[in-house]
Design an enzyme around this catalytic site. Structure first.
Site, mmCIF file in Angstrom:
data_model
loop_
_atom_site.group_PDB
_atom_site.id
_atom_site.type_symbol
_atom_site.label_atom_id
_atom_site.label_comp_id
_atom_site.label_asym_id
_atom_site.label_seq_id
_atom_site.Cartn_x
_atom_site.Cartn_y
_atom_site.Cartn_z
ATOM 1 N N PRO A 137 0.852 -1.183 -0.023
ATOM 2 C CA PRO A 137 0.296 -0.113 0.077
ATOM 3 C C PRO A 137 0.858 1.320 0.206
ATOM 4 C CG PRO A 137 0.081 -1.302 2.501
ATOM 5 C CD PRO A 137 0.461 -1.938 1.217
ATOM 6 N N CYS A 138 1.495 1.915 -1.371
ATOM 7 C CA CYS A 138 2.138 2.573 -1.635
ATOM 8 C C CYS A 138 1.499 3.869 -1.432
ATOM 9 C CB CYS A 138 3.273 2.223 -2.234
ATOM 10 S SG CYS A 138 2.348 2.526 -4.297
#
Length: 176
Positions: A137-138
């Site tokens: 989850p950048c």
């Protein structure tokens, strides 16, 4: 050797999904600026070429879990992932996976967590090289001041993902 590639139309933009030897190695925005660089890194490091074939079990499972995520009924993924990058990049991507659904972190916080407080730019670069968006989850990394920072899928997609997860405060929403 082949990386099985398929397209997936999410509510926030088109994604490319890629599987190699039963693991997901690609879940990335189709129209990102670094599309060629990411694809070349995967093909070079895996010594494999992209092929569009009938969807594999891993691609089908990824589609299903993404659909659940976008409907708000999934908060984590259990797809086997294949991280393709340098040791430093993999360390950053593993740290990203520890940012919980509905939470955010900053590059500065990540640098401190990784015991490398001067590596903020290197961490940002590794974040930008992430080929497995959403599952790694950048999008949960924001500026130290709470602002949304660059995202391969675009800032609108990032904002929508964070809204989906309930990670943006009402004050942050006023900024957009």
């Amino acid at each position: 050797m082949h990386i099985e590639v398929s397209e997936y139309k999410s509510p926030y933009g088109e994604l490319l999904l890629g599987a190699f030897e039963g693991k997901l190695c690609l879940c990335d925005w189709k129209f990102r600026k670094q599309r060629n660089a990411v694809d070349q890194r995967l093909q070079k490091n895996l010594k494999a070429s992209f092929v569009t074939e009938k969807d594999s079990e891993i691609i089908n499972n990824t589609r299903h879990q993404l659909e659940e995520y976008f409907k708000g009924s999934r908060r984590s993924f259990d797809i086997p992932l294949l991280l393709v990058g340098t040791d430093f990049q993999k360390t950053v991507w593993e740290a990203l996976q520890e940012i919980s659904y509905g939470k955010t972190s900053s590059y500065q916080e990540l640098s401190i967590k990784l015991n490398n407080p001067l590596a903020i730019r290197a961490i940002a670069s590794a974040n930008g090289a992430n080929a497995i968006s959403i599952m790694i989850p950048c999008h949960r990394v924001i500026g130290s001041d709470g602002s949304l920072t660059g995202y391969a899928g675009g800032l609108l997609a990032k904002e929508k993902l964070l809204q989906l997860e309930g990670a943006l405060s009402k004050d942050q929403l006023k900024l957009f």
